[in-house]
Design a protein around this motif. Structure first.
Motif, PDB file in Angstrom:
ATOM      1  N   HIS A   1       0.792  -1.230   0.000  1.00  0.00           N
ATOM      2  CA  HIS A   1       0.000   0.000   0.000  1.00  0.00           C
ATOM      3  C   HIS A   1       0.825   1.283   0.000  1.00  0.00           C
ATOM      4  O   HIS A   1       0.263   2.374  -0.131  1.00  0.00           O
ATOM      5  CB  HIS A   1      -0.931   0.014   1.223  1.00  0.00           C
TER       6      HIS A   1
ATOM      7  N   THR B   1       3.792   7.001   3.805  1.00  0.00           N
ATOM      8  CA  THR B   1       4.048   8.431   3.702  1.00  0.00           C
ATOM      9  C   THR B   1       4.219   9.020   5.098  1.00  0.00           C
ATOM     10  O   THR B   1       3.926   8.347   6.097  1.00  0.00           O
ATOM     11  CB  THR B   1       2.895   9.139   2.970  1.00  0.00           C
TER      12      THR B   1
ATOM     13  N   ASN C   1       5.825  13.000  -0.802  1.00  0.00           N
ATOM     14  CA  ASN C   1       4.899  12.060  -1.450  1.00  0.00           C
ATOM     15  C   ASN C   1       5.054  10.628  -0.973  1.00  0.00           C
ATOM     16  O   ASN C   1       4.270   9.759  -1.348  1.00  0.00           O
ATOM     17  CB  ASN C   1       5.039  12.102  -2.979  1.00  0.00           C
TER      18      ASN C   1
ATOM     19  N   GLN D   1       5.281   4.977  -3.037  1.00  0.00           N
ATOM     20  CA  GLN D   1       4.049   4.616  -3.729  1.00  0.00           C
ATOM     21  C   GLN D   1       3.743   3.122  -3.570  1.00  0.00           C
ATOM     22  O   GLN D   1       4.657   2.303  -3.405  1.00  0.00           O
ATOM     23  CB  GLN D   1       4.151   4.967  -5.217  1.00  0.00           C
TER      24      GLN D   1
ATOM     25  N   ARG E   1      -7.013  -1.700   2.230  1.00  0.00           N
ATOM     26  CA  ARG E   1      -6.702  -0.279   2.397  1.00  0.00           C
ATOM     27  C   ARG E   1      -6.609   0.413   1.043  1.00  0.00           C
ATOM     28  O   ARG E   1      -6.098  -0.135   0.071  1.00  0.00           O
ATOM     29  CB  ARG E   1      -5.379  -0.139   3.157  1.00  0.00           C
ATOM     30  N   ALA E   2      -7.077   1.656   1.001  1.00  0.00           N
ATOM     31  CA  ALA E   2      -7.059   2.422  -0.248  1.00  0.00           C
ATOM     32  C   ALA E   2      -6.065   3.575  -0.210  1.00  0.00           C
ATOM     33  O   ALA E   2      -5.937   4.309  -1.188  1.00  0.00           O
ATOM     34  CB  ALA E   2      -8.450   2.954  -0.559  1.00  0.00           C
ATOM     35  N   SER E   3      -5.360   3.749   0.907  1.00  0.00           N
ATOM     36  CA  SER E   3      -4.413   4.869   1.029  1.00  0.00           C
ATOM     37  C   SER E   3      -3.082   4.372   1.570  1.00  0.00           C
ATOM     38  O   SER E   3      -2.967   3.232   2.065  1.00  0.00           O
ATOM     39  CB  SER E   3      -4.981   5.947   1.960  1.00  0.00           C
ATOM     40  N   GLN E   4      -2.079   5.218   1.488  1.00  0.00           N
ATOM     41  CA  GLN E   4      -0.763   4.859   1.999  1.00  0.00           C
ATOM     42  C   GLN E   4      -0.782   4.761   3.527  1.00  0.00           C
ATOM     43  O   GLN E   4      -1.567   5.425   4.205  1.00  0.00           O
ATOM     44  CB  GLN E   4       0.258   5.927   1.571  1.00  0.00           C
ATOM     45  N   TRP E   5       0.137   3.940   4.049  1.00  0.00           N
ATOM     46  CA  TRP E   5       0.285   3.809   5.486  1.00  0.00           C
ATOM     47  C   TRP E   5       1.061   5.000   6.046  1.00  0.00           C
ATOM     48  O   TRP E   5       1.806   5.661   5.333  1.00  0.00           O
ATOM     49  CB  TRP E   5       1.046   2.531   5.841  1.00  0.00           C
ATOM     50  N   THR E   6       0.922   5.236   7.346  1.00  0.00           N
ATOM     51  CA  THR E   6       1.801   6.140   8.084  1.00  0.00           C
ATOM     52  C   THR E   6       2.565   5.295   9.091  1.00  0.00           C
ATOM     53  O   THR E   6       2.167   4.160   9.416  1.00  0.00           O
ATOM     54  CB  THR E   6       1.013   7.232   8.821  1.00  0.00           C
TER      55      THR E   6
ATOM     56  N   ASP F   1       0.414   4.226  11.961  1.00  0.00           N
ATOM     57  CA  ASP F   1      -0.534   3.145  11.647  1.00  0.00           C
ATOM     58  C   ASP F   1       0.148   1.777  11.649  1.00  0.00           C
ATOM     59  O   ASP F   1      -0.501   0.755  11.924  1.00  0.00           O
ATOM     60  CB  ASP F   1      -1.160   3.374  10.267  1.00  0.00           C
TER      61      ASP F   1
END
Length: 241
Positions: A141, A144, A158, A161, A204-209, A212
């Motif tokens: 995933h 960022t 960014n 990816q 998941r549809a977004s990048q991890w932090t 998280d």
């Protein structure tokens, strides 16, 4: 009163003119090589070629037909006898993962030392040698935001990816295994089944932090490790792909 002309002068001029018409004078350096010297050079070239061909493995003369060139045959590159269908699963994953790492090397560098302002290092990174689940989730995933790796703070614009949509579970497993066992790192291999398990559980549809991912920092995806460091199952030859 002028001196009388030499009685033979007219004949001498006419004779010299005739000689020049018949054969032009050549400077010593412009004279053609003797025929015997040309033949000798050709013979030396043929003999040398016949000896050099077998020594280099590139080509050789067929004695039955001196004007044909036969191929030396075979692959001249070193070969340790290992082919795809006889490699154990770990060795095969390392081989294929090394090729796939090209997509990572542009940012993390060919030696995994990272690139200041672009990507953190993979060599000696606790993210790489830690839990397998965190690594799978990052590659699947992306990630960022701020990171702390080997005591250094990173905040890459960014972020990284995701590759889950463009790579198969097997491809992800191969490159993850390669990274975990390259650049001075050592870790258990990650299998296709492990990657697929995370894919099935996480949509998941977004990048991890980094925050998280804290719960997965030391968590390993369950499953047999067929070969390599920490193997839990007897190694069996992997099918060639």
């Amino acid at each position: 009163m002028s001196a009388p002309a030499h009685p033979d002068s007219t004949d001498l001029d006419r004779l010299h003119s005739a000689v020049k018409r018949e054969k032009e004078d050549l400077a010593p350096e412009n004279r053609p090589a003797p025929l015997w010297a040309t033949f000798l050079l050709m013979l030396v070239a043929i003999v040398a070629g016949a000896q050099l061909g077998p020594m280099t493995g590139g080509w050789s003369f067929d004695i039955s037909n001196p004007f044909s060139i036969a191929s030396g045959g075979g692959d001249p590159r070193p070969n340790d006898g290992i082919v795809g269908d006889t490699l154990d699963p770990f060795a095969l994953a390392m081989k294929k993962g090394g090729s796939s790492y090209a997509m990572c090397g542009g940012c993390h560098g060919p030696t995994g030392l990272g690139n200041a302002g672009v990507a953190p290092p993979l060599a000696g990174s606790e993210y790489v040698t830690g839990g397998t689940e965190r690594m799978i989730r990052i590659l699947q995933h992306g990630i960022t935001g701020p990171l702390t790796i080997k005591g250094q703070n990173y905040n890459i614009p960014n972020g990284m990816q995701p590759f889950g949509a463009t790579m198969s579970a097997q491809d992800l497993a191969n490159v993850l295994t390669f990274v975990r066992n390259s650049f001075g790192n050592e870790g258990t291999m990650i299998t296709k089944e492990m990657v697929q398990k995370v894919r099935d559980e996480e949509k998941r549809a977004s990048q991890w932090t980094d925050a998280d991912l804290k719960p997965f920092a030391e968590k390993n995806v369950p499953g047999d490790i067929p070969a390599g460091p920490g193997a839990t199952a007897a190694a069996a030859p992997a099918p060639a792909k």
